[in-house]
Scaffold this motif. Structure first.
Motif, PDB file in Angstrom:
ATOM      1  N   ASP A 247       1.368  -1.372  -0.312  1.00  0.00           N
ATOM      2  CA  ASP A 247      -0.242   0.430  -0.084  1.00  0.00           C
ATOM      3  C   ASP A 247       1.685   1.083   0.324  1.00  0.00           C
ATOM      4  OD1 ASP A 247      -3.112   0.871   1.327  1.00  0.00           O
ATOM      5  OD2 ASP A 247      -1.365   2.484   1.711  1.00  0.00           O
TER       6      ASP A 247
ATOM      7  N   ILE B 296      -6.983  12.679   0.208  1.00  0.00           N
ATOM      8  CA  ILE B 296      -6.500  11.235   0.008  1.00  0.00           C
ATOM      9  C   ILE B 296      -7.074  11.201  -1.422  1.00  0.00           C
ATOM     10  CG2 ILE B 296      -5.658   8.959   1.015  1.00  0.00           C
ATOM     11  CD1 ILE B 296      -5.891  10.116   3.777  1.00  0.00           C
TER      12      ILE B 296
ATOM     13  N   HIS C 294      -1.396   5.657  -3.948  1.00  0.00           N
ATOM     14  CA  HIS C 294      -2.340   7.095  -2.500  1.00  0.00           C
ATOM     15  C   HIS C 294      -1.599   8.827  -2.464  1.00  0.00           C
ATOM     16  CE1 HIS C 294      -3.658   2.736  -1.003  1.00  0.00           C
ATOM     17  NE2 HIS C 294      -4.616   3.423  -1.374  1.00  0.00           N
TER      18      HIS C 294
ATOM     19  N   VAL D  63      -1.699  11.683  -1.097  1.00  0.00           N
ATOM     20  CA  VAL D  63      -1.259  12.235   0.075  1.00  0.00           C
ATOM     21  C   VAL D  63      -0.824  14.042  -0.279  1.00  0.00           C
ATOM     22  CG1 VAL D  63      -0.638  11.997   2.523  1.00  0.00           C
ATOM     23  CG2 VAL D  63      -1.086  10.007   1.297  1.00  0.00           C
TER      24      VAL D  63
ATOM     25  N   TYR E 155       2.788  -6.018   3.827  1.00  0.00           N
ATOM     26  CA  TYR E 155       1.970  -6.864   4.654  1.00  0.00           C
ATOM     27  C   TYR E 155       2.633  -8.048   3.220  1.00  0.00           C
ATOM     28  CZ  TYR E 155      -0.888  -3.405   5.251  1.00  0.00           C
ATOM     29  OH  TYR E 155      -1.313  -2.145   5.949  1.00  0.00           O
TER      30      TYR E 155
ATOM     31  N   ASP F 200      -5.331  -1.036   4.764  1.00  0.00           N
ATOM     32  CA  ASP F 200      -4.826  -0.660   5.238  1.00  0.00           C
ATOM     33  C   ASP F 200      -5.172   1.085   5.622  1.00  0.00           C
ATOM     34  OD1 ASP F 200      -1.590   0.402   4.583  1.00  0.00           O
ATOM     35  OD2 ASP F 200      -2.514   1.662   4.560  1.00  0.00           O
TER      36      ASP F 200
ATOM     37  N   LYS G  35      -5.649   4.733   6.842  1.00  0.00           N
ATOM     38  CA  LYS G  35      -5.349   6.414   6.863  1.00  0.00           C
ATOM     39  C   LYS G  35      -6.259   7.528   7.281  1.00  0.00           C
ATOM     40  CE  LYS G  35      -3.073   4.323   2.928  1.00  0.00           C
ATOM     41  NZ  LYS G  35      -4.664   3.106   2.463  1.00  0.00           N
ATOM     42  N   THR G  36      -6.081   8.608   8.460  1.00  0.00           N
ATOM     43  CA  THR G  36      -7.139   8.781   8.805  1.00  0.00           C
ATOM     44  C   THR G  36      -6.190  10.119   9.197  1.00  0.00           C
ATOM     45  OG1 THR G  36      -8.385   9.195  10.792  1.00  0.00           O
ATOM     46  CG2 THR G  36      -6.217   8.472  11.779  1.00  0.00           C
TER      47      THR G  36
ATOM     48  N   THR H  65      -3.595  -1.751   9.666  1.00  0.00           N
ATOM     49  CA  THR H  65      -2.749  -0.279  10.081  1.00  0.00           C
ATOM     50  C   THR H  65      -3.093   0.738  10.788  1.00  0.00           C
ATOM     51  OG1 THR H  65      -1.575  -0.577   8.112  1.00  0.00           O
ATOM     52  CG2 THR H  65      -0.544  -1.569   9.463  1.00  0.00           C
TER      53      THR H  65
ATOM     54  N   HIS I 277      -2.431   5.031   9.798  1.00  0.00           N
ATOM     55  CA  HIS I 277      -1.383   6.321   8.900  1.00  0.00           C
ATOM     56  C   HIS I 277      -2.350   7.281   9.474  1.00  0.00           C
ATOM     57  CE1 HIS I 277      -0.543   2.781   7.297  1.00  0.00           C
ATOM     58  NE2 HIS I 277       0.816   3.003   6.789  1.00  0.00           N
TER      59      HIS I 277
ATOM     60  N   VAL J 278      -2.056  11.106   8.636  1.00  0.00           N
ATOM     61  CA  VAL J 278      -2.057  11.768   7.539  1.00  0.00           C
ATOM     62  C   VAL J 278      -2.051  13.413   7.482  1.00  0.00           C
ATOM     63  CG1 VAL J 278      -2.904  12.241   5.280  1.00  0.00           C
ATOM     64  CG2 VAL J 278      -2.207   9.816   5.886  1.00  0.00           C
TER      65      VAL J 278
ATOM     66  N   ILE K  44      -9.225   7.240   5.766  1.00  0.00           N
ATOM     67  CA  ILE K  44      -9.678   5.978   4.039  1.00  0.00           C
ATOM     68  C   ILE K  44      -9.537   4.663   4.643  1.00  0.00           C
ATOM     69  CG2 ILE K  44      -7.576   6.622   2.640  1.00  0.00           C
ATOM     70  CD1 ILE K  44      -9.190   5.868   0.600  1.00  0.00           C
TER      71      ILE K  44
ATOM     72  N   THR L  43      -8.031   1.292   3.022  1.00  0.00           N
ATOM     73  CA  THR L  43      -7.605   0.262   1.521  1.00  0.00           C
ATOM     74  C   THR L  43      -7.144  -0.548   1.964  1.00  0.00           C
ATOM     75  OG1 THR L  43      -7.068   1.938   0.814  1.00  0.00           O
ATOM     76  CG2 THR L  43      -6.472   0.876  -0.999  1.00  0.00           C
TER      77      THR L  43
END
Lengths: 346, 346, 346, 346
Positions: free
Chosen positions: A176, A201, A234, A236, A247, D176, D178-179, D232, D234, D236, D243, D245
């Motif tokens: 990812d 994103i 992605h 960002v 992974y 995965d 992301k916030t 996981t 992340h 951002v 999001i 993924t």
């Protein structure tokens, strides 16, 4: 002191090369070549370069190039390097191609993913893939370097030790990727328009990114059997920085601590890869404006997977910095020359 | 090779000093002193420094300092340098104070604006204000430097030539300052909390900023009559970079072109100030991570005013970079040594 | 229920009108007219609108418009509204022009600042300047509204009470404007390219901004004598939000508290202007995605100046929100209808 | 009209509830309860709320609460709701807990992941998990709602249809996440300090995030066999938006088009989930400040995987918006009431 030329003078790759070359003691920048803006001062376009570059940008002239430069960086869009490099045949110019022209071994793969005519197979075969930590011996012998893409640099440095040490299975690898916007270059587009990119994103090129075959090709070479990966990218809201979160399925019982030791040993003589201790994961800012690749590792017993995060600055280790690292190797200079600088933080 | 110590090792000022000292050939970093975190590795706090600093941070010990360092940077909060510098009396250590302790000539002014007890007048008088381009001769003779604040550096470099050349009147000067968030330091506060700082512009300390008297003091010294300014500060959603947009009443008829020439002549021998040509204004990113101050000028005939914009990186020319520039001057080294690097762009 | 059309359907002004109209109970959106993309679904361009708009965008057809809409918003580039509005003569359509076509009373001024042919003087004279809090009575009688620019809205709401109450002199006014990037519209340009706009403050159009004459015209109208201002604009790395920091010379002795009272009284019946108490200054995020204009005031005795900060969301109070507020006034609806929403925070 | 109380009045969850309740026609906000700041005006802390809330915040008083409110939102840190809800036994107050107190069925799991004492099993069992689109019937009957976490909302809405339709295998799921930073709340920390969060991506809580067991519990419930995931998170550099993924192993041969149809059919009667057409992926900004969850799907034949991206606004669909959606369901009001607004764009 070697003389250096850069083709594609107004893109971000070129700009970063110029910045890094400024403090390099074995190279001096002789020529910035720009197809679209020759005759102009580069500082008129990039005022941050004011007082650094005297000569205006120049048109490409193959014959005079041969006399004037020893090293030539191609910071060009896809399709340019493959046309020019063959014209330099017979010269001793070292060519470093930052574009994707020579990265895929198979011309038909190239044509599928890039939607452009591939370089001649002979030229492709002559180029060495410049992933400095993995192929240093080949790079030392090379005259043509195909400099890796930004995502492949991050992904391959993060995955190859795990494959080499048989920590993970060849199947089921997920990558990812997340990148800052500078990777998209300098041409303004809807994709990179501030108002729509900020506070956002954006997944992009899902299933279609040209770095997919590049990653698979070198993982496959490492594993010696065909590897496919699920890879996404992605955008960002930041300018620089790239992270691949990866992974893999564990191939055997192991621990975070043990895998970290294996990685640290793998990269023992490679100063630009820094492997984090257990419990610590790198952030992209930890390598900002530097040539480092920082790697964090977690063995997730619950899901029987390993999680690896690998961060780089997409313009440095993902482009211009690694290009200079390769030139250092090719010329027998200290690998870190001109690159041994502390990341800009905060 | 001179030995260097930094006091206040975990703030952004110290971190930036460490980054810049890494490539300086006449100084080597011997000691990082931290009151709150001595005994720890700095890379445990700042992972971007991994592999760069071997020794843990240390406690302050005045006597051993005297033997070990030649140059001491104070990257400390207000109130520390004024306590420690007197204890170094008798040594030949060059002290560079990045805090505001010694910037105001009048102890009572200091106490009014800083809300703290001032340094002894004798100490204040011994310190030289390290605005490198304006006071180079005094700096060369100094052993104690009071390094300027970030806003004053930008504002004074932007205004002093106009006062010196009698382009503007002493009265009616307006300075509108805007800064990135790193100027607020590393301690998390509501003011610097990401969710409230991002996508936001915040005016702050209106009428109360401690840089007001610092700016007025040196403008007054230049004009040789009392100057007061209207000065505001705004927090802008970015990490580094600072701009002062300044407005002065024209003292005589003139043109943008003419004033630019006067500025260019004023800064002719000062490589870190770059004056833009007519029609071009600098952006903060043009000096990112560098020691430059870029200046743009427009004579606004309609409103009979001059508009001057002066940009710096608040952590470099506004702090650590100018501190090193001053040390270069004090020791007879090339003024640009260790600082002649291209801004990081984009 | 009135029927509404929007011309210029794919710009940010239109998009924000669509968002605000969605909850308005007296207006329903009938037609989105786009010159360049008629026939397309707007959600194909703006996926956030998925499920909200059924009909595709349409081509402009004057005759059918007359039958179908009661209210027409022009969210068009300069030069369009002035061509179309005269063609609607004879209909009862209320026209709200968000462009600058009808803002300047003098055609020659328009041509100087906009570099385009001006609207006929007769049309200009028929349009009412839609600064809702200042000209409510004229707006109620109008059929053509010239909706104010974003900077003029912020600056005029911040300065007019001070002029009206004789707090400041007419001369020596300085306005330092800072805006998010959405004000520059949706067309990708180098100016709005993420990698160069992020982590950057850019002064732009210094001395040349078309909002200068607009501000001066209405300040002059208020003061009844010619006012010129020094006005600058800065692009700040955020999407929405605009602040004018303004400096005026005090006309008499006064205090922050007293001036705040005068402002609060001036805006007593104007719910969208919120005047802060002493010691508090607004930030742009305090009005995010809302129609508010928040104002902070400081009387700076030292420099004999007043400092006023006025924040708006450039797309709401600076464009689409004020346009709807004006329509509310024109139709005798509650002034706050459809706009009485809490700002989005954080 | 029902009376509403909010406990935990100064956090972002509460602030967002206040914003959304402002336009809700069946609820009116009666009481904002704050442990730490009762007695204060909320607008003194959050100036954007000026003129919206009259009463000061109040202390918690269980007995009077029972008389005064019909609906009570807990926008509290972990550990509060589980203490207070039992004290309301006997009243008819509808309780919506936005914290994680009641999300995990197993008290020991809760104690492992949260490091706190769990709620009594009896209370946990009484609460209904408020994932509105998946459990609408149970929600309609509930008096206690355990409102889902932000990542679980995004992940479960993205994965459940694929499990339900047997598109993917139960094993090998990778998520995965992301916030934006607002998910970390309002307390300033090193993690959320602007200068270190801006221009940075930070993986965090790798292998330790408390949303892991929440996601696994409801996937397991759906699949009716144990599911573990590699998950996981992340951080951002943006304020709002989240999001996930997601990667799953295909259980059978299928196509992007076919899966999209299955998703569209699954969410046919659920207006807040919008499934994108082939080739289009959602970005977080497409749902900014709204209650939507937008989903994009790609079947990656090469790697035999499906890639699903699911975006929400973490403060709306990931917290306050979904809470109100649940209250709408519980009270038989239109599901979209007060939430049917267009996302803020750009």
């Amino acid at each position: 002191m070697k003389n250096v030329g850069i083709i594609g003078g107004t893109g971000y790759g070129a700009i970063e090369l110029i910045r890094l070359l400024q403090t390099h003691e074995h190279m001096q920048l002789k020529k910035i070549i720009s197809h679209s803006q020759h005759g102009e001062q580069i500082a008129a376009i990039y005022p941050h370069l004011t007082d650094f570059i005297e000569d205006p940008m120049q048109e490409l002239q193959i014959e005079s190039l041969k006399d004037e430069v020893d090293i030539l960086f191609f910071a060009t869009p896809a399709g340019i390097a493959k046309e020019i490099i063959p014209q330099l045949a017979g010269s001793t110019i070292q060519c470093i191609d930052l574009s994707g022209d020579l990265r895929l071994g198979s011309p038909s793969e190239y044509e599928y993913w890039y939607g452009k005519k591939a370089a001649p197979k002979q030229l492709i075969d002559k180029a060495v893939y410049g992933l400095s930590e993995i192929y240093p011996e080949q790079i030392k012998q090379a005259t043509i370097i195909s400099n890796p893409g930004c995502f492949p640099t991050s992904a391959l440095l993060g995955l190859i030790p795990a494959l080499e040490k048989k920590v993970i299975l060849e199947s089921g690898i997920v990558i990812d990727g997340k990148t800052g916007v500078s990777g998209a270059g300098r041409t303004p587009t809807a994709m990179t328009h501030y108002s729509e990119t900020n506070e956002n994103i954006k997944p992009y090129k899902i299933g279609k990114h040209q770095h997919i075959p590049e990653i698979e090709q070198y993982l496959t070479a490492q594993a010696k059997e065909p590897i496919t990966v699920a890879f996404t990218t992605h955008l960002v809201p930041m300018t620089r920085g790239l992270i691949c979160t990866m992974y893999g399925q564990l191939a055997k019982e192991t621990s975070t601590e043990e895998v970290i030791k294996q990685y640290q040993s793998f990269y023992e003589n490679h100063p630009f890869v820094r492997v984090r201790e257990e419990g610590s994961f790198p952030t992209t800012k930890d390598v900002y404006a530097s040539n480092y690749c920082d790697i964090g590792i977690h063995v997730d017993q619950r899901s029987n997977r390993i999680i690896i995060a690998s961060v780089i600055d997409n313009l440095v280790k993902g482009a211009a910095g690694q290009a200079i690292q390769n030139v250092n190797l090719m010329n027998g200079w200290e690998e870190t020359h001109g690159l041994h600088t502390i990341p800009v933080y905060p």
